[in-house]
Scaffold this motif. Sequence first.
Motif, PDB file in Angstrom:
ATOM      1  N   ALA A 125       2.284   1.801  -3.477  1.00  0.00           N
ATOM      2  CA  ALA A 125       1.331   2.463  -4.273  1.00  0.00           C
ATOM      3  C   ALA A 125       1.018   3.750  -4.118  1.00  0.00           C
ATOM      4  O   ALA A 125       0.576   4.573  -5.103  1.00  0.00           O
ATOM      5  N   HIS A 141      -5.518   3.692  -1.947  1.00  0.00           N
ATOM      6  CA  HIS A 141      -4.513   2.497  -1.626  1.00  0.00           C
ATOM      7  C   HIS A 141      -4.575   2.503  -0.152  1.00  0.00           C
ATOM      8  O   HIS A 141      -4.275   3.572   0.580  1.00  0.00           O
ATOM      9  N   GLU A 167      -7.160   7.143  -7.725  1.00  0.00           N
ATOM     10  CA  GLU A 167      -6.961   5.832  -7.091  1.00  0.00           C
ATOM     11  C   GLU A 167      -6.899   6.007  -5.725  1.00  0.00           C
ATOM     12  O   GLU A 167      -6.779   7.214  -5.072  1.00  0.00           O
ATOM     13  N   TRP A 183      -8.938   1.809  -8.698  1.00  0.00           N
ATOM     14  CA  TRP A 183      -8.824   2.819  -9.551  1.00  0.00           C
ATOM     15  C   TRP A 183     -10.061   3.498 -10.456  1.00  0.00           C
ATOM     16  O   TRP A 183     -10.932   2.366 -10.363  1.00  0.00           O
ATOM     17  N   ASN A 240      -6.428  -1.937  -3.554  1.00  0.00           N
ATOM     18  CA  ASN A 240      -6.076  -0.811  -4.523  1.00  0.00           C
ATOM     19  C   ASN A 240      -7.512  -0.563  -5.435  1.00  0.00           C
ATOM     20  O   ASN A 240      -7.811  -1.501  -5.524  1.00  0.00           O
ATOM     21  N   ALA A 259       0.796  -1.333   0.037  1.00  0.00           N
ATOM     22  CA  ALA A 259      -0.122   0.235   0.081  1.00  0.00           C
ATOM     23  C   ALA A 259       0.563   1.295   0.047  1.00  0.00           C
ATOM     24  O   ALA A 259       0.401   2.146  -0.700  1.00  0.00           O
TER      25      ALA A 259
END
Length: 242
Positions: free
Chosen positions: A165, A208, A206, A219, A217, A162
């Motif tokens: 990201a 995370h 996005e 998007w 995750n 996480a």
Amino acid sequence: MERTEEEAGRRRRGRTAALIGTALVLGLVAGTCTGYLVQAGRTPTPLPPLSQPVLAQARGQAPAPLPASQDRRVRTDGDLRELLLKKSRGAKHTEWLKDGVRWLDLTALAETWTEPGEAFGDLVRDELRRAAMTVWEEDGYTVEIRLTQFRQEEYTAATDAADDAQRWAEERPNKNWAIPGTGNGRAYVMTEPEAEPGFVPEYTAEAHAWRGDIAMNVWVTGLKPVPKKKIMDVAERQMERL
């Protein structure tokens, strides 16, 4: 041959050192023998018992196990696909994912990175356990959610996944906010569209975060800017399911 005073001195000192060393050895041998004889004449000292005092057992009933609805381990050890957020009413799954959800094996997950070979090795090192994803379309946006679970026998790989990201997201111009109830989870709305040769420019957002051994995750992509409310709503509802 006549020796110089310096050579004689060196040799004498060497002989004296040898005599002292011999005397020390003899002294140690004599001391050891004497100590052995003294010790042999003493009455043996009994060793302490190996057993420990018996501890009193606590009384009362043990606490009842948590119900499955509250035991997070029971939930996350089940079918990971069941933890994926369900699409909203009116949304539809994409043509390439008509059944709504999909397992991602090690190879398929690595293929989602720009460097699959390097990602494959990283996932092996991170002790990937399993991953699942879902995709749907609604209101002109595509929503993709991925849950990645790690064994975490060596370290907390979900946290690292996480965090990584988030760092990648922060490399692009964005506005971001903390996701309530997730500790360090964050949502990002990119302020500039992504433009690749041969593709229509798209706006992205996005999110995370992680919980336990699962990294989340999200998007959201579309031809128009993604509202903050959109990405936050999906991220919060998905984390609630974990």
